[in-house]
Scaffold this motif. Structure first.
Motif, PDB file in Angstrom:
ATOM      1  N   PHE A 239       1.663   3.451   1.974  1.00 27.79           N
ATOM      2  CA  PHE A 239       0.452   4.274   2.050  1.00 27.79           C
ATOM      3  C   PHE A 239      -0.195   4.419   0.673  1.00 27.79           C
ATOM      4  O   PHE A 239      -1.422   4.378   0.542  1.00 27.79           O
ATOM      5  CB  PHE A 239       0.775   5.659   2.614  1.00 27.79           C
ATOM      6  CG  PHE A 239       1.066   5.680   4.092  1.00 27.79           C
ATOM      7  CD1 PHE A 239       0.928   4.549   4.877  1.00 27.79           C
ATOM      8  CD2 PHE A 239       1.476   6.858   4.707  1.00 27.79           C
ATOM      9  CE1 PHE A 239       1.196   4.584   6.246  1.00 27.79           C
ATOM     10  CE2 PHE A 239       1.732   6.906   6.063  1.00 27.79           C
ATOM     11  CZ  PHE A 239       1.605   5.766   6.839  1.00 27.79           C
ATOM     12  N   SER A 240       0.635   4.592  -0.367  1.00 27.25           N
ATOM     13  CA  SER A 240       0.091   4.717  -1.729  1.00 27.25           C
ATOM     14  C   SER A 240      -0.672   3.463  -2.118  1.00 27.25           C
ATOM     15  O   SER A 240      -1.769   3.532  -2.703  1.00 27.25           O
ATOM     16  CB  SER A 240       1.220   4.974  -2.731  1.00 27.25           C
ATOM     17  OG  SER A 240       1.860   6.198  -2.478  1.00 27.25           O
ATOM     18  N   SER A 241      -0.103   2.305  -1.805  1.00 28.01           N
ATOM     19  CA  SER A 241      -0.763   1.043  -2.129  1.00 28.01           C
ATOM     20  C   SER A 241      -2.104   0.931  -1.415  1.00 28.01           C
ATOM     21  O   SER A 241      -3.107   0.502  -2.002  1.00 28.01           O
ATOM     22  CB  SER A 241       0.153  -0.124  -1.747  1.00 28.01           C
ATOM     23  OG  SER A 241      -0.433  -1.357  -2.079  1.00 28.01           O
ATOM     24  N   ARG A 242      -2.147   1.309  -0.149  1.00 23.76           N
ATOM     25  CA  ARG A 242      -3.411   1.282   0.593  1.00 23.76           C
ATOM     26  C   ARG A 242      -4.445   2.198  -0.070  1.00 23.76           C
ATOM     27  O   ARG A 242      -5.592   1.798  -0.305  1.00 23.76           O
ATOM     28  CB  ARG A 242      -3.185   1.740   2.040  1.00 23.76           C
ATOM     29  CG  ARG A 242      -2.307   0.850   2.871  1.00 23.76           C
ATOM     30  CD  ARG A 242      -2.999  -0.413   3.330  1.00 23.76           C
ATOM     31  NE  ARG A 242      -4.058  -0.171   4.298  1.00 23.76           N
ATOM     32  CZ  ARG A 242      -4.839  -1.116   4.793  1.00 23.76           C
ATOM     33  NH1 ARG A 242      -4.690  -2.373   4.393  1.00 23.76           N
ATOM     34  NH2 ARG A 242      -5.773  -0.832   5.679  1.00 23.76           N
ATOM     35  N   PRO A 249      -4.529   4.447   5.063  1.00 27.80           N
ATOM     36  CA  PRO A 249      -3.170   4.187   5.552  1.00 27.80           C
ATOM     37  C   PRO A 249      -3.204   3.970   7.062  1.00 27.80           C
ATOM     38  O   PRO A 249      -3.885   4.702   7.785  1.00 27.80           O
ATOM     39  CB  PRO A 249      -2.423   5.485   5.208  1.00 27.80           C
ATOM     40  CG  PRO A 249      -3.250   6.161   4.167  1.00 27.80           C
ATOM     41  CD  PRO A 249      -4.662   5.772   4.446  1.00 27.80           C
ATOM     42  N   VAL A 250      -2.493   2.957   7.517  1.00 31.42           N
ATOM     43  CA  VAL A 250      -2.457   2.641   8.943  1.00 31.42           C
ATOM     44  C   VAL A 250      -1.222   3.302   9.550  1.00 31.42           C
ATOM     45  O   VAL A 250      -0.089   3.054   9.116  1.00 31.42           O
ATOM     46  CB  VAL A 250      -2.437   1.124   9.175  1.00 31.42           C
ATOM     47  CG1 VAL A 250      -2.322   0.816  10.663  1.00 31.42           C
ATOM     48  CG2 VAL A 250      -3.698   0.487   8.596  1.00 31.42           C
ATOM     49  N   ARG A 364      -0.443  -5.581   0.718  1.00 27.06           N
ATOM     50  CA  ARG A 364      -0.165  -6.717   1.596  1.00 27.06           C
ATOM     51  C   ARG A 364       0.034  -6.284   3.044  1.00 27.06           C
ATOM     52  O   ARG A 364       0.538  -7.058   3.865  1.00 27.06           O
ATOM     53  CB  ARG A 364       1.093  -7.448   1.107  1.00 27.06           C
ATOM     54  CG  ARG A 364       0.978  -8.015  -0.303  1.00 27.06           C
ATOM     55  CD  ARG A 364       2.291  -8.635  -0.741  1.00 27.06           C
ATOM     56  NE  ARG A 364       2.212  -9.153  -2.101  1.00 27.06           N
ATOM     57  CZ  ARG A 364       3.264  -9.579  -2.802  1.00 27.06           C
ATOM     58  NH1 ARG A 364       4.464  -9.530  -2.261  1.00 27.06           N
ATOM     59  NH2 ARG A 364       3.117 -10.032  -4.029  1.00 27.06           N
ATOM     60  N   PHE A 365      -0.368  -5.071   3.348  1.00 22.47           N
ATOM     61  CA  PHE A 365      -0.089  -4.542   4.681  1.00 22.47           C
ATOM     62  C   PHE A 365      -0.742  -5.372   5.779  1.00 22.47           C
ATOM     63  O   PHE A 365      -0.128  -5.644   6.814  1.00 22.47           O
ATOM     64  CB  PHE A 365      -0.558  -3.084   4.796  1.00 22.47           C
ATOM     65  CG  PHE A 365      -0.393  -2.530   6.185  1.00 22.47           C
ATOM     66  CD1 PHE A 365       0.825  -2.030   6.600  1.00 22.47           C
ATOM     67  CD2 PHE A 365      -1.450  -2.546   7.087  1.00 22.47           C
ATOM     68  CE1 PHE A 365       0.996  -1.558   7.896  1.00 22.47           C
ATOM     69  CE2 PHE A 365      -1.284  -2.068   8.382  1.00 22.47           C
ATOM     70  CZ  PHE A 365      -0.060  -1.568   8.776  1.00 22.47           C
ATOM     71  N   ASP A 366      -1.996  -5.767   5.593  1.00 25.89           N
ATOM     72  CA  ASP A 366      -2.706  -6.489   6.652  1.00 25.89           C
ATOM     73  C   ASP A 366      -2.004  -7.799   7.007  1.00 25.89           C
ATOM     74  O   ASP A 366      -1.937  -8.191   8.177  1.00 25.89           O
ATOM     75  CB  ASP A 366      -4.156  -6.760   6.237  1.00 25.89           C
ATOM     76  CG  ASP A 366      -5.007  -5.496   6.218  1.00 25.89           C
ATOM     77  OD1 ASP A 366      -4.608  -4.525   6.895  1.00 25.89           O
ATOM     78  OD2 ASP A 366      -6.038  -5.479   5.526  1.00 25.89           O
ATOM     79  N   LEU A 367      -1.467  -8.490   6.001  1.00 27.27           N
ATOM     80  CA  LEU A 367      -0.745  -9.735   6.260  1.00 27.27           C
ATOM     81  C   LEU A 367       0.512  -9.473   7.089  1.00 27.27           C
ATOM     82  O   LEU A 367       0.806 -10.220   8.038  1.00 27.27           O
ATOM     83  CB  LEU A 367      -0.368 -10.406   4.938  1.00 27.27           C
ATOM     84  CG  LEU A 367      -1.519 -10.980   4.107  1.00 27.27           C
ATOM     85  CD1 LEU A 367      -1.000 -11.454   2.748  1.00 27.27           C
ATOM     86  CD2 LEU A 367      -2.195 -12.136   4.843  1.00 27.27           C
ATOM     87  N   LEU A 372       3.375  -9.409  12.503  1.00 24.12           N
ATOM     88  CA  LEU A 372       4.035  -8.708  13.590  1.00 24.12           C
ATOM     89  C   LEU A 372       3.251  -8.835  14.895  1.00 24.12           C
ATOM     90  O   LEU A 372       3.836  -9.040  15.966  1.00 24.12           O
ATOM     91  CB  LEU A 372       4.219  -7.231  13.230  1.00 24.12           C
ATOM     92  CG  LEU A 372       5.182  -6.916  12.082  1.00 24.12           C
ATOM     93  CD1 LEU A 372       5.167  -5.427  11.775  1.00 24.12           C
ATOM     94  CD2 LEU A 372       6.590  -7.370  12.417  1.00 24.12           C
ATOM     95  N   ALA A 373       1.913  -8.712  14.807  1.00 25.50           N
ATOM     96  CA  ALA A 373       1.077  -8.823  16.004  1.00 25.50           C
ATOM     97  C   ALA A 373       1.166 -10.217  16.612  1.00 25.50           C
ATOM     98  O   ALA A 373       1.255 -10.384  17.832  1.00 25.50           O
ATOM     99  CB  ALA A 373      -0.363  -8.464  15.659  1.00 25.50           C
ATOM    100  N   LYS A 374       1.143 -11.242  15.752  1.00 24.90           N
ATOM    101  CA  LYS A 374       1.209 -12.619  16.216  1.00 24.90           C
ATOM    102  C   LYS A 374       2.484 -12.879  17.018  1.00 24.90           C
ATOM    103  O   LYS A 374       2.484 -13.649  17.986  1.00 24.90           O
ATOM    104  CB  LYS A 374       1.127 -13.574  15.015  1.00 24.90           C
ATOM    105  CG  LYS A 374       1.174 -15.045  15.373  1.00 24.90           C
ATOM    106  CD  LYS A 374       1.083 -15.928  14.140  1.00 24.90           C
ATOM    107  CE  LYS A 374       2.376 -15.939  13.368  1.00 24.90           C
ATOM    108  NZ  LYS A 374       2.349 -16.894  12.217  1.00 24.90           N
TER     109      LYS A 374
END
Length: 379
Positions: A239-242, A249-250, A364-367, A372-374
């Motif tokens: 969350f801090s990185s986001r 934060p997601v 790097r959260f989106d990657l 995981l979604a894939k």
């Protein structure tokens, strides 16, 4: 005494080694400097280095892999105790990098224990890092059936946005209660299975060969030096990185799931007590604060402390293997070892932020989420 700390250059390990050195121990740090969690070689060990970059007196730094019997046997020479922290960490990633997690965590621990079982050594104690993840869902109480052991929530329930834990007997909604060490373990990820392996193998071999061993089940650790670029572990760091990159934060599910956030220095306190006290021998202990905090509240607290007017992005989606509630009953470690968590979350978050604001936070959260979604692990 000389202590071998596997994973000693990592987040927890570096703080532990500093503390043990200040307490008069000689330290041998054994680490493979996994790029996912180490921004730079020796990056966490600045306080244990001389100006010329060499270790200070009483500290050795050895590059090595726990899966190598040759490297690990050399590292065990003349040490009096082992703190085994080395592990691949990350629940989601473990579900598709299965071989790597089992190889490093389970096999690496097996190599260590086989050396202790078959070679001459001076090791008089082993402390192994276990994890709250081995519990699966935390303790729960049903108004009709009493205390229950909930299983993992079914996907069909989650798809309806019905997030709370159900009583396994009557299907009523169950309320979270503190999780104690007697709760049956029901790991819900490869990572959790490998941590259970590490714990059980150390205790079984320790008992068989009369090497006092202790397993510490760490709850959700946070604090300075936790990798801001590893999107698979440490929700406070993620969350801090986001937020430092001005992104929301997601938060999965509805954000009301709870965890027990424990500061890294309280983890160090617990390890130090386990090393020093005979009362720890052969035992398993929770290490947390005993206080639940929702994931949504952590996201909002970090945004406020970082002075970012960014609300968390509530996904109302779920990830395979996630649990709803888990927070520690710490009465056993308090009674046996005198452990007392010293850092409140509000104060500890200040500590994390003061460090994080001086770092280059690579989000790097989106990657990771896309991966995981894939694979159908987040939906």
């Amino acid at each position: 005494m000389k202590i071998l700390v596997t994973g000693g250059a990592g987040f927890v390990g570096s703080f532990l080694c500093e503390n043990l050195h200040k307490s008069g121990y000689d330290i041998r740090i054994f680490d493979n400097y996994e790029p996912q969690v180490h921004a730079a070689s020796h990056g966490n060990l600045g306080n244990l280095l001389q100006p010329n970059g060499l270790p200070i007196k009483g500290v050795e730094i050895v590059y090595g892999d726990t899966r190598s019997p040759t490297q690990l046997e050399a590292a065990l020479k003349d040490v009096d105790a082992v703190v085994h922290l080395a592990a691949q960490v990350g629940v989601g990633q473990s579900m598709y990098e299965i071989h790597r997690y089992v190889d490093h965590n389970t096999v690496g621990t097996a190599v260590l224990l086989e050396l202790l079982a078959s070679r001459k050594h001076n090791v008089k104690k082993v402390v192994v890092a276990s994890s709250m993840s081995i519990y699966g869902e935390g303790g729960a109480r049903c108004s009709h059936c009493g205390d229950v052991t909930p299983t993992l929530r079914e996907a069909e329930q989650m798809k309806l946005g019905d997030w709370e834990v159900r009583c396994p007997s009557c299907n009523r909604t169950a309320s979270p209660i503190p999780t104690n060490e007697l709760k049956p373990v029901l790991p819900t990820s490869i990572y959790a299975i490998s941590k259970r392996d590490q714990e059980e193998m150390c205790l079984v071999v320790g008992r068989a060969y009369d090497i006092p061993s202790v397993a510490l089940r760490f709850f959700n650790i946070y604090g300075p030096r936790q990798s801001l670029g590893n999107p698979y572990t440490g929700v406070a760091a993620i969350f801090s990185s986001r937020l430092l990159n001005d992104r929301a934060p997601v938060v999965f599910e509805d954000g009301n799931q709870t965890r027990d956030f424990v500061h890294v220095t309280d983890i160090v306190q617990a390890i130090s007590l386990a090393l020093a006290k005979d009362e720890a021998n052969g035992q398993v202990f929770n290490v947390g604060t005993g206080r639940p905090t929702s994931i949504k509240d952590v996201a909002n607290l970090l945004a406020r402390k970082l002075r970012r007017d960014i609300a968390p992005q509530i996904e109302n989606k779920f990830r395979e293997g996630d649990v709803r509630h888990c927070y520690a009953d710490i009465s056993k470690i308090q009674r046996y070892l005198g452990y007392k968590p010293a850092v409140e979350l509000e104060t500890g978050i200040d500590d994390l932020i003061a460090w994080a604001e001086d770092q280059q936070a690579e989000d790097r959260f989106d990657l990771a989420a896309a991966e995981l979604a894939k694979r159908g692990l987040a939906r």
